[in-house]
Design a protein around this motif. Structure first.
Motif, short mmCIF file in Angstrom:
data_model
loop_
_atom_site.label_atom_id
_atom_site.label_comp_id
_atom_site.label_asym_id
_atom_site.label_seq_id
_atom_site.Cartn_x
_atom_site.Cartn_y
_atom_site.Cartn_z
N SER A 112 81.79 6.81 46.84
CA SER A 112 80.83 5.97 47.56
C SER A 112 79.63 6.78 48.05
CB SER A 112 81.51 5.27 48.73
OG SER A 112 81.96 6.22 49.67
N ARG A 113 79.70 8.09 47.92
CA ARG A 113 78.59 8.94 48.37
C ARG A 113 77.84 9.56 47.20
NH1 ARG A 113 80.32 12.29 53.50
NH2 ARG A 113 78.07 12.42 53.65
N ILE A 114 77.80 8.82 46.09
CA ILE A 114 77.04 9.24 44.91
C ILE A 114 75.81 8.34 44.80
CG2 ILE A 114 77.03 9.41 42.39
CD1 ILE A 114 80.02 9.96 42.50
N ARG B 53 82.40 5.65 35.50
CA ARG B 53 83.22 5.77 36.71
C ARG B 53 84.53 6.50 36.41
NH1 ARG B 53 87.45 3.03 39.28
NH2 ARG B 53 87.39 3.22 41.54
N LEU B 54 85.16 6.17 35.30
CA LEU B 54 86.39 6.87 34.92
C LEU B 54 86.12 8.35 34.66
CD1 LEU B 54 88.14 4.27 32.59
CD2 LEU B 54 88.85 5.02 34.88
N ASP B 55 85.00 8.67 33.98
CA ASP B 55 84.64 10.06 33.77
C ASP B 55 84.44 10.79 35.09
OD1 ASP B 55 84.70 9.73 31.04
OD2 ASP B 55 82.52 9.73 30.78
N LEU B 56 83.77 10.13 36.04
CA LEU B 56 83.52 10.76 37.34
C LEU B 56 84.82 10.98 38.10
CD1 LEU B 56 80.35 8.79 38.48
CD2 LEU B 56 80.47 11.14 37.64
N LEU B 57 85.74 10.02 38.03
CA LEU B 57 87.04 10.19 38.67
C LEU B 57 87.78 11.40 38.11
CD1 LEU B 57 88.23 6.51 39.04
CD2 LEU B 57 87.93 8.15 40.88
N ARG B 58 87.76 11.52 36.77
CA ARG B 58 88.42 12.67 36.15
C ARG B 58 87.75 13.97 36.56
NH1 ARG B 58 87.58 10.28 31.15
NH2 ARG B 58 88.93 8.47 31.11
N ALA C 290 77.37 -4.82 28.13
CA ALA C 290 77.33 -3.39 27.79
C ALA C 290 77.13 -2.53 29.04
CB ALA C 290 76.22 -3.13 26.78
N ALA C 291 76.27 -2.97 29.95
CA ALA C 291 76.03 -2.22 31.19
C ALA C 291 77.29 -2.16 32.04
CB ALA C 291 74.88 -2.86 31.98
N ALA C 292 78.02 -3.27 32.12
CA ALA C 292 79.25 -3.29 32.92
C ALA C 292 80.30 -2.36 32.33
CB ALA C 292 79.79 -4.71 33.02
N GLU C 293 80.44 -2.38 31.01
CA GLU C 293 81.44 -1.51 30.36
C GLU C 293 81.02 -0.04 30.46
OE1 GLU C 293 84.89 -0.42 28.25
OE2 GLU C 293 84.34 -2.14 29.46
N GLU D 198 72.78 -0.94 38.82
CA GLU D 198 73.41 -1.96 39.64
C GLU D 198 74.94 -1.97 39.44
OE1 GLU D 198 72.39 -6.06 38.59
OE2 GLU D 198 71.52 -6.21 40.60
N GLN D 199 75.36 -1.91 38.19
CA GLN D 199 76.80 -1.91 37.88
C GLN D 199 77.48 -0.64 38.38
OE1 GLN D 199 78.77 -4.24 36.50
NE2 GLN D 199 77.14 -5.72 36.15
N LEU D 200 76.79 0.50 38.23
CA LEU D 200 77.36 1.77 38.71
C LEU D 200 77.51 1.77 40.23
CD1 LEU D 200 75.67 4.49 36.49
CD2 LEU D 200 78.13 4.18 36.83
N GLU D 201 76.49 1.31 40.93
CA GLU D 201 76.59 1.28 42.39
C GLU D 201 77.72 0.37 42.85
OE1 GLU D 201 72.61 0.35 43.69
OE2 GLU D 201 72.02 2.46 43.65
N ASP D 202 77.92 -0.76 42.15
CA ASP D 202 79.04 -1.64 42.48
C ASP D 202 80.37 -0.96 42.16
OD1 ASP D 202 77.37 -3.60 43.39
OD2 ASP D 202 77.52 -4.85 41.59
#
Length: 162
Positions: free
Chosen positions: A37-39, A152-157, A143-146, A54-58
């Motif tokens: 949440s701090r990205i 997000r999964l890459d960032l989590l890893r 496409a933007a949502a996917e 928008e999708q990334l921030e959500d």
């Protein structure tokens, strides 16, 4: 009745054992130290870039009240190609490929993390102009949502490895 009590007891023991194994869920924000949440997210200034931001921030649960720990910069490219042909040589469907290159920079300094994700969606080609625009925009939105989900999964890893 004994079987029910025995099953409940086994379930409790297995849950207690799982909590003591050090298992950390990948999809929880705690896996990344609560820092998703701090990205802060920046993308190019066009319609698809806006949708991805928008999708990334959500997806990251961006909290604007806190100072960012990381700065996520993305470069989004897209290509569209026709699929199938009608008798009048117009496309039946289109394939939209969106490629997102991302760079995660720690604000306080440190190693930079990078990655690339690619998403492909299709949408129908319509004869009416408004329907064609709506179909294309719907394809871009999906496409933007996917792409945001994959980044997000890459960032989590990446953050869980730190």
């Amino acid at each position: 009745m004994r079987r029910l009590v025995l099953a409940a007891g086994l379930a409790t023991v297995s849950l207690v054992g799982l909590s003591a194994c050090g298992f950390t869920p990948l999809y929880g924000d705690a896996a990344a130290g609560g820092s998703l949440s701090r990205i802060s997210v920046s993308t190019q200034d066009d319609r698809l870039g806006y949708r991805v931001r928008e999708q990334l921030e959500d997806a990251l649960g961006r909290d604007g009240a806190q100072t960012p720990l990381y700065r996520l910069e993305t470069r989004i490219t897209q290509s569209r190609r026709p699929l199938g042909r009608r008798i009048d040589d117009t496309a039946v469907r289109y394939e939209l490929t969106v490629r997102g290159e991302w760079t995660l920079n720690p604000v306080a300094g440190g190693p930079v993390m990078t990655g690339v994700e690619t998403v492909t969606t299709t949408y129908a080609a319509a004869d009416q102009p408004y329907a064609a625009i709506a179909a294309q925009q719907d394809g871009e939105e999906r496409a933007a949502a996917e792409l945001a989900r994959l980044i997000r999964l890459d960032l989590l890893r990446a953050l869980s490895d730190r």
